[in-house]
Enzyme design. Structure first.
Site, mmCIF file in Angstrom:
data_model
loop_
_atom_site.group_PDB
_atom_site.id
_atom_site.type_symbol
_atom_site.label_atom_id
_atom_site.label_comp_id
_atom_site.label_asym_id
_atom_site.label_seq_id
_atom_site.Cartn_x
_atom_site.Cartn_y
_atom_site.Cartn_z
ATOM 1 N N TYR A 165 -13.578 -4.137 11.742
ATOM 2 C CA TYR A 165 -12.288 -3.441 11.655
ATOM 3 C C TYR A 165 -11.459 -3.704 12.903
ATOM 4 O O TYR A 165 -10.249 -3.970 12.822
ATOM 5 C CB TYR A 165 -12.519 -1.944 11.461
ATOM 6 N N SER A 169 -3.521 -0.750 14.931
ATOM 7 C CA SER A 169 -4.266 0.464 15.278
ATOM 8 C C SER A 169 -4.690 0.403 16.738
ATOM 9 O O SER A 169 -4.839 -0.685 17.313
ATOM 10 C CB SER A 169 -5.510 0.595 14.391
ATOM 11 N N GLY A 181 0.813 -1.217 0.000
ATOM 12 C CA GLY A 181 0.000 0.000 0.000
ATOM 13 C C GLY A 181 0.839 1.257 0.000
ATOM 14 O O GLY A 181 0.513 2.237 0.670
ATOM 15 N N ALA A 182 1.921 1.242 -0.781
ATOM 16 C CA ALA A 182 2.887 2.343 -0.720
ATOM 17 C C ALA A 182 2.649 3.433 -1.748
ATOM 18 O O ALA A 182 3.496 4.305 -1.910
ATOM 19 C CB ALA A 182 4.299 1.777 -0.880
ATOM 20 N N ASN A 183 1.517 3.401 -2.449
ATOM 21 C CA ASN A 183 1.276 4.429 -3.458
ATOM 22 C C ASN A 183 0.593 5.672 -2.894
ATOM 23 O O ASN A 183 0.438 6.676 -3.587
ATOM 24 C CB ASN A 183 0.423 3.872 -4.600
ATOM 25 N N THR A 184 0.212 5.623 -1.612
ATOM 26 C CA THR A 184 -0.487 6.763 -1.027
ATOM 27 C C THR A 184 -0.323 6.755 0.493
ATOM 28 O O THR A 184 0.154 5.782 1.074
ATOM 29 C CB THR A 184 -1.995 6.717 -1.386
ATOM 30 N N GLY A 185 -0.709 7.860 1.139
ATOM 31 C CA GLY A 185 -0.771 7.925 2.596
ATOM 32 C C GLY A 185 0.536 7.640 3.302
ATOM 33 O O GLY A 185 1.626 7.981 2.830
ATOM 34 N N ILE A 186 0.442 6.979 4.460
ATOM 35 C CA ILE A 186 1.647 6.738 5.266
ATOM 36 C C ILE A 186 2.583 5.735 4.592
ATOM 37 O O ILE A 186 3.788 5.777 4.817
ATOM 38 C CB ILE A 186 1.303 6.295 6.700
ATOM 39 N N GLY A 187 2.041 4.866 3.756
ATOM 40 C CA GLY A 187 2.897 3.936 3.035
ATOM 41 C C GLY A 187 3.836 4.665 2.094
ATOM 42 O O GLY A 187 5.036 4.366 2.012
#
Length: 337
Positions: A215, A189, A60-66
């Site tokens: 979740y 989380s 998930g490294a294309n956005t956000g904290i990644g």
């Protein structure tokens, strides 16, 4: 207590001059907001260690904290593999990271955590093309989505957040062991607090589905998986850490925005004030990935770049072992293979 002459003059000016009074109030408010934002930002990873010659995989490294984690580790000289579902967005992120860091050793590989087939293909190609794996950061996830099923029939939140990462990690264990000392960083989380692994109905086929309950289960699963992984791999020099990144302004809440657009719009301003930026949210992931000597805390939980005591349900070793065994069966993993 009597005031000095200058102080009395200032006090008199404030009482009689509304502009001065409002100016002071504005200044106090601004300072308070700055201090509040600084407190919300939390810890910062100040370690300057280099990662030249190291290989890192981030889901998930294309956005956000990644993406921000990938940027930081690329700046440290690592070879960074962005494991992304959307190749177009992944390539765009990789291009931005290469440009902003000057590190051309940033590549994209396709990975869809909602598909066990995709996870196996990714692991197989990575093993064939990379000669080492020093850090695996299980960062990708979904949050509060309506009930949906993955390609393999798993409830989406547990399927993506836990089972996909479980299979990915165990398939890459040989690479991690051969590259030891190595690390697995699992983004959990604070939502694990109050969570419960519903062993009798993991996918809510019998009980009513609640997106928040689901979740919480998935985030507790991240924590328990990290704990059990540590127990099984520490002897091989593979450390495992779980963390709470903070409440962050990212795309993770896109399902909430889609289902409740008016509420989301209403909360935009408070969200800006009370949530971390992706860069701030990435700090604990970076801390767990690079901090020297952290191996002594393998299996532990972190928040704001510090050790944090998890909720009691996050320390249940029997539940962690049971979850491992069930997860292995669900994804078709045989440790003897």
């Amino acid at each position: 207590m009597s005031l000095s002459v200058p102080a009395r003059e200032v006090w008199k000016e404030l009482k009689t001059n509304p502009i001065a009074k409002y100016g002071v109030a504005t200044a106090v408010t601004a300072i308070s907001l700055v201090l509040l934002r600084k407190w919300i930002a939390g810890g910062v990873c100040r370690n300057q260690i280099r990662l030249d010659g190291k290989t890192v995989v981030i889901t998930g490294a294309n956005t956000g904290i990644g993406k921000e984690t990938a940027r930081d580790l690329a700046l440290r000289g690592a070879r960074v593999v962005l494991a992304c579902r959307d190749m177009r967005r992944g390539e765009k992120a990789a291009s931005e990271i290469r440009w902003s860091t000057g590190n051309g050793n940033v590549v994209v590989r396709q990975l869809d955590l909602s598909s066990l087939r995709s996870v196996r293909e990714f692991a197989s190609k990575l093993s064939a093309t990379e000669d080492r794996l020093d850090i695996l950061i299980n960062n990708a996830g979904v949050m509060l989505c309506p009930k949906m099923l993955t390609e393999d029939g798993f409830e989406t939140q547990l399927g993506v957040n836990h089972l996909g990462h479980f299979l990915l990690t165990v398939l890459l264990l040989d690479m991690l062991k051969s590259s030891a000392p190595s690390r697995v960083v699992n983004v959990s989380s604070i939502a694990h607090v109050g969570g419960k692994i519903n062993f009798e109905d993991l996918f809510y086929n019998k009980t009513p589905y609640d997106s928040l309950v689901s979740y919480r289960q998935s985030k507790l699963a991240n924590l328990l998986f990290s704990r059990e992984l540590s127990r099984r791999t520490r002897v091989f020099g593979v450390s495992s850490f779980a963390l709470h990144p903070g409440v962050i302004r990212t795309e993770l809440g896109r399902y909430v925005e889609t289902r409740h657009p008016f509420l989301s719009a209403l909360l935009q301003a408070p969200a800006w004030l009370l949530m971390k930026t992706p860069k701030q949210g990435a700090q604990t992931s970076i801390y767990c990935a690079v901090t020297e000597g952290l191996e002594v805390h393998t299996g532990c939980y972190f928040s704001d770049c510090k050790l944090k005591e998890p909720a009691p349900e996050g320390k249940d070793d029997l539940a962690a072992m049971r979850l491992w065994d069930i997860s292995a069966k669900l994804v078709g993993y045989n440790e003897e293979d």
